[in-house]
Structures are given as C-alpha cells and as structure tokens.
Design an enzyme around this catalytic site. Structure first.
Site, PDB file in Angstrom:
ATOM      1  N   CYS A   2       0.819  -1.209   0.000  1.00 10.83           N
ATOM      2  CA  CYS A   2       0.000   0.000   0.000  1.00 10.83           C
ATOM      3  C   CYS A   2       0.857   1.264   0.000  1.00 10.83           C
ATOM      4  O   CYS A   2       1.974   1.255   0.516  1.00 10.83           O
ATOM      5  CB  CYS A   2      -0.872   0.033   1.244  1.00 10.83           C
ATOM      6  SG  CYS A   2      -1.873  -1.424   1.471  1.00 10.83           S
ATOM      7  N   TRP A  74      -3.197  -2.660  -1.394  1.00  6.46           N
ATOM      8  CA  TRP A  74      -2.835  -4.050  -1.715  1.00  6.46           C
ATOM      9  C   TRP A  74      -3.630  -4.891  -0.728  1.00  6.46           C
ATOM     10  O   TRP A  74      -3.367  -4.874   0.472  1.00  6.46           O
ATOM     11  CB  TRP A  74      -1.332  -4.248  -1.538  1.00  6.46           C
ATOM     12  CG  TRP A  74      -0.799  -5.558  -2.001  1.00  6.46           C
ATOM     13  CD1 TRP A  74      -0.436  -5.902  -3.271  1.00  6.46           C
ATOM     14  CD2 TRP A  74      -0.509  -6.702  -1.187  1.00  6.46           C
ATOM     15  NE1 TRP A  74       0.045  -7.183  -3.295  1.00  6.46           N
ATOM     16  CE2 TRP A  74       0.011  -7.703  -2.035  1.00  6.46           C
ATOM     17  CE3 TRP A  74      -0.653  -6.996   0.172  1.00  6.46           C
ATOM     18  CZ2 TRP A  74       0.392  -8.966  -1.572  1.00  6.46           C
ATOM     19  CZ3 TRP A  74      -0.280  -8.251   0.637  1.00  6.46           C
ATOM     20  CH2 TRP A  74       0.236  -9.216  -0.238  1.00  6.46           C
ATOM     21  N   GLY A 100      -0.710  -1.109   6.647  1.00  2.00           N
ATOM     22  CA  GLY A 100      -0.460  -2.001   7.780  1.00  2.00           C
ATOM     23  C   GLY A 100      -1.666  -2.888   8.050  1.00  2.00           C
ATOM     24  O   GLY A 100      -2.582  -2.975   7.219  1.00  2.00           O
ATOM     25  N   HIS A 502      18.366 -37.431  -4.120  1.00  2.00           N
ATOM     26  CA  HIS A 502      17.632 -37.599  -2.867  1.00  2.00           C
ATOM     27  C   HIS A 502      16.160 -37.238  -3.031  1.00  2.00           C
ATOM     28  O   HIS A 502      15.466 -37.007  -2.047  1.00  2.00           O
ATOM     29  CB  HIS A 502      18.280 -36.753  -1.769  1.00  2.00           C
ATOM     30  CG  HIS A 502      19.715 -37.124  -1.516  1.00  2.00           C
ATOM     31  ND1 HIS A 502      20.068 -38.301  -0.903  1.00  2.00           N
ATOM     32  CD2 HIS A 502      20.870 -36.513  -1.857  1.00  2.00           C
ATOM     33  CE1 HIS A 502      21.387 -38.387  -0.846  1.00  2.00           C
ATOM     34  NE2 HIS A 502      21.898 -37.314  -1.438  1.00  2.00           N
TER      35      HIS A 502
END
Ligand code: M6R
Length: 606
Positions: A2, A74, A100, A502
């Site tokens: 953001c 976001w 936040g 592996h």
C-alpha cells in the site's frame, strides 16, 4: 505494498496526490482512492485497478480540494473492490488512509457496532476511522482523538486522517509502517515513501515508531510515543527524481537489468583504496567491530535472503568467520542462539520489509555485538535503526522483481567479506582485485541477451522447471528460480545439484527444463556428473557455463557460454543470464513484468 500520499496546501492538491500515487505504483497495489476537502465538502473517489483509472474518475467527477489524502491498496482484509479501497470515511466527516494491519479489528468492530457505527467495507482499516470519530466526541481536537485511538490499536499502522470540519490540518501516526513528512513553502505533505513527494519537495522528516504528528500548511508538530513534543531532524534528499522513465526500454525490469554495471560502479565508487576496502566504507565504528567479530548472523527475505546465502560461502572461506543465514519471518518467531561476538546483518532493498525490521528489533534485545544493514534506500527504517549501514547505490528499483538491488547487495557483501578478512590479517587483495573487474564482466554477460531471448521461446509452454547449482552458485540457482516464478508464473524450484538423487530426480522428464549454473570451478566435475544423471532420465538441460567448461550443445542440452570470471565474483556474473531468461520468458508469456500479480515491491506487512 500500500502507498499513502497526503497534502495540505493553498492550491488544489488533486494533481500532487495522483502524481504521488503514480510514483508509488511500483510498490504493487490493486485499487486506489482519494479524499479531497474543499469549503466544508468532503469528496471521495475510488477505482479498482491502475492509478490511471482513479485519475480518470477524479477528472470525470470534477472534484478538487486544498487538503487531501490518497492511497493505493494491496488487499489483505477484504477483496479488491471500490468499497474496500481507501480512504474510509466515518459519518461523512472524517477521512482516513492506512498502511499495515490492525490485528484487533474484530473486537474493536464489535464494540463500535454496538455503539451504532455502520461498516461498509470488509477491511480492518474501517475500524480506525470510526474509532477516531467516536473518540472525537470526547476530545477537544482531532490530534487528541488520534492519540487516544492509537492506544487501542494492536498491529501495524501508518495512517493519515483529516476532519472536513477543520481541513487546514491533517493528523498522521506511525507504528510499524513508515511515514515521511515532506516540507514545502506554505504547504506540507505526507507519504509512505519519499519518492512520492520528490516532485514537490526535497526536505523530509522521517517519523519514528510511535510518533503522532499534526501537519498544517505552515507548521509541523510531532509527538513521540509518550505523547511528548519532539523535534525530528530535517533531511535533504538527494535521491534521483527520475523514477518514472523507462527510457528506451520496454519494462523497468529490463532497464534495471541493463543498469547493473553502472549500479555496481556507483556502489564501488570511493570505497576502494588500492587493493583494500576503504576504512570508512561501513562507518566509523566498523573497524573495531570487524576486528572482534567471530560470527555473522544474516537476516533477510526473498531475493535479499539469496544474497545472504551467497555471502555465507564468502565469509566462511575468505574471512574465516562462521555465518548463519535465516529468513526473517522464521528468525523473528523462534528462540535462536546468539554466538559470542556476533554481528547481525540485515539485507534489504527497501529497508522497510516488515519481517526484516521486526527481526532487527528483536535481535537488538538479544545481545548481538552490533547490527549492520546492507540497504538501498537512504533514510529507511533499517538504515535508521541499525548501528552500521552500507548503502548500495543501485538507484531507485521500480520493477517488483529485484535485479540491480541483488547484484549491488552481493557487491556490499563482498566488501564486507574483504573488510573482515582485512581486519583479521588475511589477504583480501584477491577479493578486491576481482571486484574491480565486475562492472566490465557484467557488461559482457549482458551481451548474452540475444541468445537468451531466442532460448526463452522453449520455455513458454512449460509449467515447471528446475534450477541447479553447487557451492555459491546454489543460491544463484535459487534466485534464478524465484525470478522465473515471480514474473512468468512458471513453477520453478532450485536444488543444490548434489541433492538430485535424494528426491528431485523423480520429477525429470522431457517437459521439465533443467537450468544449470556451471562456472569453471573445483565443483565442475561433480556438477557434470549431476547433469549426466538428468540426461540419462530424458531431461532437457540448459547450461550457463564457462567457455572452458567443455559442455557441448546437442539434442538434450543447450549450452550458453559465459565469459570466464574469477570464482569469487562468478555468483554476481551468472545472475545476469538468469535474470534475462526470466525476463524474456515473461515477455513471451505476456505477463505483467514490472508488477506481477499478487506481489508488492515493498512488503511492509507480515
Ligand atoms: O526490500 P527487501 O529487499 O527487504 O525485499 C525482500 C523481498 O520482498 C524481495 O526481495 C522480493 O523477494 C522480490 N520481489 C524478489 O524479486
């Protein structure tokens, strides 16, 4: 992630806010909005998608204002919709934007609902604006209401608020998410990143954790975490304003790939003294710390973590100090052992990555002898909170996929290795002499672009890929895999080549391209055996190899020759062809190279 821009001025601030948001676009977002106040009228305009959509919507609405706040979101809580986009408004009076996450939003929401507040969005942020509105009824000023509100918040916030009834002031608060005040003449600004404000000012005040501030056209009052008035230093920024131009390049990422020789030159400039690293490259106290250090603990995320992984090979081999490297989000949530005389090194392009910052803060309580950051953004939180800072001089990196920040971090880590070796009385001239050749070597590797562009065609229809390397090239394979998945959305994994048998050998078939990083070093023969294991199982191999490594192209193997380089700098040089490969594959696939889906440039939330 953001982005925030705010302004209080005499002139209309619409343009300033939209331009500021555009400068923050590179951080990644999915919607945007603006709230403007003029003569007691509060107007909000929001749009899903690019800032250009918001710009068009603001123009169409005809709204304007001399005080305003703007945001790129976001999504974390609630989907990508106009309703969830910021600013959020309470009672058509108070407007707020927030970066936040508020962790106790559910309990706050329940109380506010009981008190009659109606919630329109699914966001954690909306509780903040209603809480401030509620507290406004009990306090004399918006400043006091915000001070009271932040006491009830758990989580992280950088927030900007104004009340249309007194729109000559904006109130801002920071805890866990950066905010910087921009100082103008008869007008002042706020943003989450100084880049947003470079068109209007060069003078900044970086707020510290827990600060609350009141900003008017002519004044700035700051209160610290205890509510006491404080003076914070005004810093004049010398960051380049030119973050908007892609120049002749189609994407920022390509431009930034090509900028690497220059970025490395800039990072080295003035920091080498003959065949030594200059004493002040890491700051005043560095010499004594490097003399005493016995262990280095590196903390970072993503691409920056990969540079730390490379440094482990260098520090242990050339400087003779032990080294651990850990992902910040893991380090911060476990009880780790602090070795004697241990130096904590954080690595970050942005200097604001939430997990890395939290890890630094935790480590400072744990008894490390000192903290150092290798960082690209002056004035960022990591730089301000670390004892020592080595600034990479990559310049603004706009593409979400980190390129020039990574290679300049590697240069910083090579210089750290040489400096510690120097203080321990070891010969470091081999490192410094190799570093000096880097800019030219990087230029040579960029000449591989045309061949790699052609090669990229073979990847466009693939869904999976495997990257292999050994020694200090293993982290380069990891970085190559991260770049490919990040911008082309092809699933890519990296393995230390010795690990193949592996497990990963089970994956090999003709649809799984295998990318191998093969400089001519003491592990080459081992690596060749690993390559043969893949060939024997029908895999198609793409080798980036030293000219003298004696790989030959045939039906199952494509060889791309890389000019010979000293082993110690080979990880830096071999990064370039892998960046180019990811770039051209993404272009062929038509993805959003500079702003790949779901990702943000600066990850300021957990
Ligand atoms: O700003 P930082 O270097 O702290 O960021 C760390 C990661 O978020 C970042 O490197 C991320 O992995 C990049 N998008 C990778 O290209």
């Amino acid at each position: 992630m953001c982005g925030i821009v705010g302004a209080v001025a005499e002139r209309p601030v619409n343009r300033i806010l939209i331009e500021g948001l555009k400068r923050l676009e590179y951080r990644g977002y999915d919607s945007a909005g603006v709230a403007l106040s003029e003569a007691g009228t509060l107007n909000t305009v929001k749009a899903v998608g690019k800032v250009a959509n918001l710009e068009a919507a603001v123009a169409e609405s005809g709204v304007s204002g001399h005080t305003g706040i703007a945001h790129t979101r976001w999504a974390t809580h609630g989907g990508v919709t106009e309703v969830n986009a910021h600013p959020h408004i309470s009672n058509n009076e108070i407007a707020l934007v927030h970066n936040g996450i508020i962790e106790n939003h559910e309990s706050l929401r329940a109380v506010l609902k009981d008190d009659g507040y109606t919630f329109l969005s699914d966001t954690d942020t909306e509780v903040m604006v209603h809480l401030i509105h509620q507290l406004r009824q009990q306090h004399n000023s918006l400043l006091d209401s915000v001070k009271a509100a932040v006491k009830q918040l758990e989580g992280a916030y950088g927030t900007v608020v104004f009340d249309k009834a007194n729109d000559n002031e904006i109130i801002v608060a920071r805890s866990g998410s950066p905010l910087v005040i921009g100082l103008g003449l008869g007008e002042n600004f706020i943003a989450s990143d100084q880049l947003a404000l470079l068109a209007v000012t060069r003078n900044f005040i970086f707020l510290e954790e827990g600060d609350v501030a009141r900003i008017t056209r002519d004044t700035v009052e700051i209160y610290d975490i205890n509510g006491e008035p404080v003076e914070r230093e005004v810093v004049e920024s010398n960051i380049s304003q030119d973050v908007s131009g892609k120049g002749e390049y189609r994407h920022y990422m390509l431009k930034e790939i090509y900028e690497q020789p220059m970025a490395v030159r800039n990072t080295l400039e003035g920091r080498l003294d003959g065949d030594r690293v200059s004493v002040d490259a890491f700051g005043d106290q560095a010499n004594q710390i490097f003399k005493d250090v016995k262990h280095v603990q590196i903390i970072a995320c993503g691409t920056s973590y990969h540079s730390g992984m490379v440094a482990r090979y260098w520090l242990e081999q050339y400087a003779g100090v032990s080294c651990n490297v850990e992902i910040a989000s893991e380090f911060r949530y476990r009880e780790s052992f602090v070795h004697e005389n241990s130096l904590l090194v954080t690595i970050s392009q942005s200097g604001e990555t939430a997990d890395t910052l939290a890890a630094l803060r935790l480590a400072k309580e744990q008894g490390y002898m000192a903290s150092m950051t290798i960082c690209n953004v002056p004035g960022s939180s990591l730089v301000r909170e670390s004892d020592l800072a080595f600034m990479t001089k990559a310049g603004a990196e706009i593409g979400v996929a980190s390129t020039k920040a990574f290679t300049t971090q590697l240069v910083g880590l090579l210089m750290l290795t040489a400096s510690i070796a120097q203080e321990k009385g070891r010969d470091q001239s081999v490192i410094v002499n190799a570093i000096k050749t880097l800019p030219n070597k990087l230029e040579e590797s960029l000449n591989m672009a045309e061949g790699i562009e052609a090669l990229a065609e073979e990847f466009a229809d693939k869904h999976h890929s495997l990257f292999l390397g050994r020694g200090s090239q293993y982290p380069i394979a990891m970085e190559g895999a991260l770049k490919l998945k990040e911008i082309s959305y092809i699933h890519a994994e990296a393995y230390a080549a010795g690990e193949l048998k592996h497990g990963p050998l089970a994956l090999i078939d003709a649809d799984m391209p295998i990318i191998v990083v093969a400089p001519n070093n003491e592990l080459l023969e081992k690596l060749k055996s690993n390559v043969e294991e893949v060939r024997a199982r029908g895999g198609i191999i793409y080798v980036f190899a030293d000219k003298d490594s004696n790989f030959a192209s045939d039906d199952t193997m494509r060889v791309m020759n890389v000019n010979h380089v000293e082993d110690i700098i080979a990880p830096v040089v071999y990064t370039i062809p892998l960046q180019l490969l990811s770039y051209y594959v993404a272009v062929i696939k038509g993805t959003d190279v500079d702003q790949p889906r779901n990702l943000a440039k600066s990850v300021t939330v957990e």
